[in-house]
Design a protein around this motif. Structure first.
Motif, PDB file in Angstrom:
ATOM      1  N   PRO A   1       1.854   4.908  -8.272  1.00  0.00           N
ATOM      2  CA  PRO A   1       1.593   4.734  -6.837  1.00  0.00           C
ATOM      3  C   PRO A   1       1.040   3.343  -6.506  1.00  0.00           C
ATOM      4  CG  PRO A   1       0.021   6.283  -7.809  1.00  0.00           C
ATOM      5  CD  PRO A   1       1.099   6.056  -8.812  1.00  0.00           C
TER       6      PRO A   1
ATOM      7  N   THR B   1       4.556   8.884  -5.977  1.00  0.00           N
ATOM      8  CA  THR B   1       3.519   9.691  -6.646  1.00  0.00           C
ATOM      9  C   THR B   1       4.083  11.057  -7.025  1.00  0.00           C
ATOM     10  OG1 THR B   1       1.818   8.565  -5.331  1.00  0.00           O
ATOM     11  CG2 THR B   1       1.184  10.608  -6.430  1.00  0.00           C
ATOM     12  N   ARG B   2       4.878  11.655  -6.131  1.00  0.00           N
ATOM     13  CA  ARG B   2       5.501  12.940  -6.457  1.00  0.00           C
ATOM     14  C   ARG B   2       6.506  12.793  -7.606  1.00  0.00           C
ATOM     15  NH1 ARG B   2       6.044  12.916  -0.722  1.00  0.00           N
ATOM     16  NH2 ARG B   2       4.409  14.147   0.281  1.00  0.00           N
TER      17      ARG B   2
ATOM     18  N   LYS C   1       4.615   6.318   3.161  1.00  0.00           N
ATOM     19  CA  LYS C   1       5.553   7.383   2.773  1.00  0.00           C
ATOM     20  C   LYS C   1       6.179   7.107   1.406  1.00  0.00           C
ATOM     21  CE  LYS C   1       9.587   9.980   4.367  1.00  0.00           C
ATOM     22  NZ  LYS C   1      10.235   9.939   3.050  1.00  0.00           N
TER      23      LYS C   1
ATOM     24  N   ALA D   1       3.753   7.861  -1.360  1.00  0.00           N
ATOM     25  CA  ALA D   1       3.638   9.304  -1.596  1.00  0.00           C
ATOM     26  C   ALA D   1       4.849   9.826  -2.364  1.00  0.00           C
ATOM     27  CB  ALA D   1       3.493  10.032  -0.263  1.00  0.00           C
TER      28      ALA D   1
END
Length: 516
Positions: free
Chosen positions: A370, A152-153, A146, A149
């Motif tokens: 990431p 990465t956003r 999580k 992710a």
């Protein structure tokens, strides 16, 4: 040499390393096998030369015959006539997460491995005993990933700049502080590529007028870095303290060739775990020699960081030595951390110097966000900073799997190399025909293995290299061992003449040393 601090620990560890020699007939049959294949290779080259067999390799055009040749015929002999016959055992296309099991895309060749075509079929749930996924962090569990992710956003997947320009993110600095804390160093610097961590940093540390003493089994990245540095390179026998001390003594006494001036620096380069042998460096003894002769020590922990030691801190923790005694601590994130990149750790002065002088630091793009977060996630898990005991559970599981797998292989009668604590387990196959048959037979049984032969190993020591993981269950290991036992009997691969005993070996460590 006087025993230094921790030498007793080194001796105990060294006793648990095995390098059993094969029977003489195995060596004879191995050379004979290579000889026969080579003779057939020359015969096929003759057939190609007279036009009776088509040559699929790239060749110069007729109008370029007077140019300097781009393709050396003799250098490609091995590729044409030996490697091509067995190429189906490498570069297999994977179409799933490379965890403890993976899926393979089936392929066939219609022209004896010169080209391949996919059949459209998939081999599901092949047990993976070839990846360096030591702690099982190469995973796709949504709960575990999580934070990756989220980062990465927030940052995207690429930085598109060097750290010196506009690519220095807060998570990069957080990672470097965490790495320094994890390995017990003052400071650290991270890089986006593990191979370049060695090959591009060693030239910044030593140069002309310096001496590098390199273990004969060091990784290619260390060798390339040493060659690029311009320093004089001398190679000592693997893990042999007599050989190393002799070279150190000669270097101090004789100095540089011709001028006999003292060397500017003497750098000893070793690995924590050697990736082809599964052996562990004799660190306390090397540190004692380094101090005695005022040399520097460069330790590559690519395969050992995270994988050995009670809390995964590598060979310094395994032997109980002070990390400050290692001048340059190097490691990679591509194995135990399920990511990419590498690090250099040591004194703050060393790291600050590399920030401005290392080609990897000055010219390379910063580590992907990431990937950075994946390393942070895995390292915090190992250190228990995520509030769980998952990290220490994985470390203990890997140690348990390693000792169980090695003990069972010895019971079966295989010759295996390396240290009992090493998750890298080479099984010696020796003969080229057996190497090929072994890999194909294991894949038929849905076991994915890595086989290695000449020139990556000595010509008489081709092997299969197993890499164990904390993600392997006992059922998986038992399944692999069951098929290994059957294939070993079918192909006559159980060459060991030693009777296995579960008790620790009480022989003196000099029994295992090479003559200097």
């Amino acid at each position: 040499m006087q025993n230094g601090p921790g030498t007793g620990a080194a001796s105990r560890q060294h006793r648990h390393e095995s390098f059993e020699q094969a029977p003489m007939y195995v060596a004879v049959m191995t050379y004979l096998g290579f000889g026969i294949v080579t003779l057939f290779g020359y015969f096929r080259d003759f057939l190609r030369a007279v036009g009776l067999e088509k040559c699929h390799l790239a060749q110069e055009r007729e109008e370029q015959k007077d140019f300097v040749p781009l393709y050396q015929d003799f250098e490609n002999f091995y590729t044409r006539n030996l490697y091509m016959r067995v190429r189906d055992n490498w570069n297999r296309p994977i179409c799933s997460l490379p965890g403890p099991v993976f899926d393979l895309m089936e392929r066939v060749s219609d022209d004896y491995n010169w080209t391949f075509r996919l059949t459209g079929r998939t081999l599901h749930d092949v047990i993976n005993v070839g990846s360096y996924n030591y702690l099982g962090f190469a995973e796709n569990n949504a709960d575990f990933l999580k934070t990756v992710a989220d980062k990465t956003r927030q940052y995207g997947v690429g930085v598109c700049s060097t750290r010196q320009e506009v690519g220095n993110l807060g998570i990069h600095e957080e990672l470097e502080q965490l790495v320094a804390n994890f390995v017990g160093a003052e400071s650290s610097m991270t890089y986006g590529m593990g191979f370049a961590t060695n090959s591009m940093n060693i030239p910044a540390l030593v140069g002309k007028g310096c001496l590098i003493l390199s273990d004969e089994l060091n990784h290619t990245s260390l060798i390339l870095g040493a060659r690029l540095s311009g320093a004089t390179i001398r190679v000592f026998k693997h893990n042999n303290m007599h050989s190393l001390e002799k070279m150190l003594r000669d270097a101090v006494c004789s100095g540089q060739p011709r001028t006999h001036r003292p060397w500017k620096k003497i750098l000893i380069m070793v690995e924590g775990i050697y990736s082809m042998e599964g052996s562990v460096v004799r660190l306390p003894e090397i540190i004692a020699l380094k101090k005695k002769y005022k040399a520097y020590l460069y330790l590559d922990e690519a395969h050992s960081i995270g994988a050995v030691g009670p809390s995964g801190r590598g060979v310094t923790e395994l032997f109980g030595v002070d990390p400050a005694d290692v001048d340059v601590m190097m490691g990679t994130f591509t194995k135990s951390f399920g990511a990419a990149g590498g690090y250099i750790a040591g004194k703050k002065e060393l790291v600050d110097y590399l920030r401005s002088h290392s080609h990897s630091a000055v010219y390379a793009t910063a580590m992907s966000p990431p990937v950075t977060e994946q390393i942070l996630r895995a390292m915090k898990c190992i250190m228990g900073k995520d509030g769980s005991t998952e990290g220490i559970r994985r470390i203990r599981q890997l140690a348990e799997n390693t000792r169980y797998f090695r003990a069972r292989l010895k019971e079966m009668g295989f010759i295996i190399y390396g240290n009992d604590d090493s998750p890298v387990v080479p099984i010696l196959l020796y003969m080229p025909g057996k190497v090929v048959a072994f890999a194909r037979e294991m894949l038929e049984r849905k076991i994915g293995v890595v086989v290695v032969g000449f020139p990556a190993t000595p010509i008489t020591e081709a092997r299969a290299r197993f890499c164990l993981s904390a993600a392997h269950t006992r059922d998986m290991l038992n399944q692999v061992l069951h098929h290994l036992n059957e294939v070993g009997d079918t192909l006559c691969l159980k060459f060991s003449r030693q009777k296995y005993s579960p008790q620790p070996d009480l022989a003196d460590e000099t029994d295992f040393e090479l003559d200097s």
